[in-house]
Write an enzyme that holds these catalytic residues in place. Sequence first.
Site, PDB file in Angstrom:
ATOM      1  N   HIS A  78       0.815  -1.225   0.000  1.00 35.52           N
ATOM      2  CA  HIS A  78       0.000   0.000   0.000  1.00 35.52           C
ATOM      3  C   HIS A  78       0.847   1.273   0.000  1.00 35.52           C
ATOM      4  O   HIS A  78       0.321   2.357  -0.236  1.00 35.52           O
ATOM      5  CB  HIS A  78      -0.983   0.009   1.179  1.00 35.52           C
ATOM      6  CG  HIS A  78      -0.375   0.329   2.508  1.00 35.52           C
ATOM      7  ND1 HIS A  78       0.002  -0.638   3.412  1.00 35.52           N
ATOM      8  CD2 HIS A  78      -0.084   1.519   3.086  1.00 35.52           C
ATOM      9  CE1 HIS A  78       0.487  -0.053   4.497  1.00 35.52           C
ATOM     10  NE2 HIS A  78       0.453   1.247   4.324  1.00 35.52           N
ATOM     11  N   ASP A 129      -0.576  -7.474   1.305  1.00 39.50           N
ATOM     12  CA  ASP A 129       0.007  -6.141   1.481  1.00 39.50           C
ATOM     13  C   ASP A 129       1.514  -6.250   1.700  1.00 39.50           C
ATOM     14  O   ASP A 129       2.048  -5.990   2.778  1.00 39.50           O
ATOM     15  CB  ASP A 129      -0.658  -5.427   2.662  1.00 39.50           C
ATOM     16  CG  ASP A 129      -0.261  -3.957   2.746  1.00 39.50           C
ATOM     17  OD1 ASP A 129       0.319  -3.453   1.770  1.00 39.50           O
ATOM     18  OD2 ASP A 129      -0.529  -3.335   3.799  1.00 39.50           O
ATOM     19  N   SER A 230       4.353   2.179   8.171  1.00 43.00           N
ATOM     20  CA  SER A 230       3.943   1.199   7.170  1.00 43.00           C
ATOM     21  C   SER A 230       5.139   0.674   6.389  1.00 43.00           C
ATOM     22  O   SER A 230       6.041   1.428   6.012  1.00 43.00           O
ATOM     23  CB  SER A 230       2.951   1.833   6.190  1.00 43.00           C
ATOM     24  OG  SER A 230       1.727   2.094   6.821  1.00 43.00           O
ATOM     25  N   GLY A 231       5.140  -0.633   6.138  1.00 46.58           N
ATOM     26  CA  GLY A 231       6.213  -1.244   5.381  1.00 46.58           C
ATOM     27  C   GLY A 231       7.422  -1.621   6.203  1.00 46.58           C
ATOM     28  O   GLY A 231       8.298  -2.336   5.722  1.00 46.58           O
TER      29      GLY A 231
END
Length: 311
Positions: A78, A129, A230-231
């Site tokens: 994402h 994801d 995120s990530g």
Amino acid sequence: MKFWERSIFLLLLQSLPGGHGDVLPAVCGHSGNAGRIVGGQDAQKGKWPWQVSLWMAGEGHICGGSLIHPGWVLTAAHCFRRSQNPNFYQVKVGGLTVSLWEGDVTLEYVRNIFVYPSFLWTDPMSSGDIALVQLDTLLKPSQFTPICLPEAQAPLNPGTGCWVTGWGSTQERDLSSVLQELAVPLLGSEECEKMYHIRNISLPGKRFIQSDMLCAGFAEGQKDSCQGDSGGPLVCVINSSWVQVGVTSWGFGCARLYRPGVYARVPAYVDWIQRTLAENPTDTCRCHSRASGAHPLLLVVLLALALSGAL
């Protein structure tokens, strides 16, 4: 074939890019010591040497990531919702802040972005994801230590103490200026699923935690990963090495009651990761991929000359 001709032949053959696919390194997960993170603490230099920052043109830091190979970064799909054009991104390697003014920091170009095929861009809680970023050139061994990846069937037991890191928000507000770290326990999928249905009447009957997801955190909230993390990696010590078991994916707010962080379950994607690396070898000559193809062509010509001299 004479000795010198054979030597040239072997040297050129080994120098040709793309001869062998990339494989995960055998040495990994060694920390120098010993995200959006809410309730965490500043990390110490060298403790998380695989942590990187994904930058987008005109914005700077947008996501975290982890180095799993000299030429590859593992992150969340994402993170590329706005664009999958590799020219829009760079990867900041080294340092504890999101600044480029630190010492021992490089900003690496991105060659390719590989998003897991089943990821749904329209669903913020989609399975799949996870993404791989191929760097334009291989990093030097002195620049980083890769994180280990688990076996595809690795058991992830609830209660295992792990760590999440990142530069994300610290109070659902601005990004942290210094890399944050937070110790979190792994949670069972069913326990996590039940938590997400507490005080949530808007999505009755919906399954939140899919088989390729992993939860970590606290029922009482107060400590969690958040936007900007995120990530980034969720890592645990397994057999004396740091192993990445999760990729920071999604959650309802940050550090809220009964809303622990949700991560892409890395063991579910190890086969895809290994296959992607094998099918897309990174140059070993440390050449910039945006340059012309003269160097590989020159190697082929020289190889032909060496062979013709032996006839």
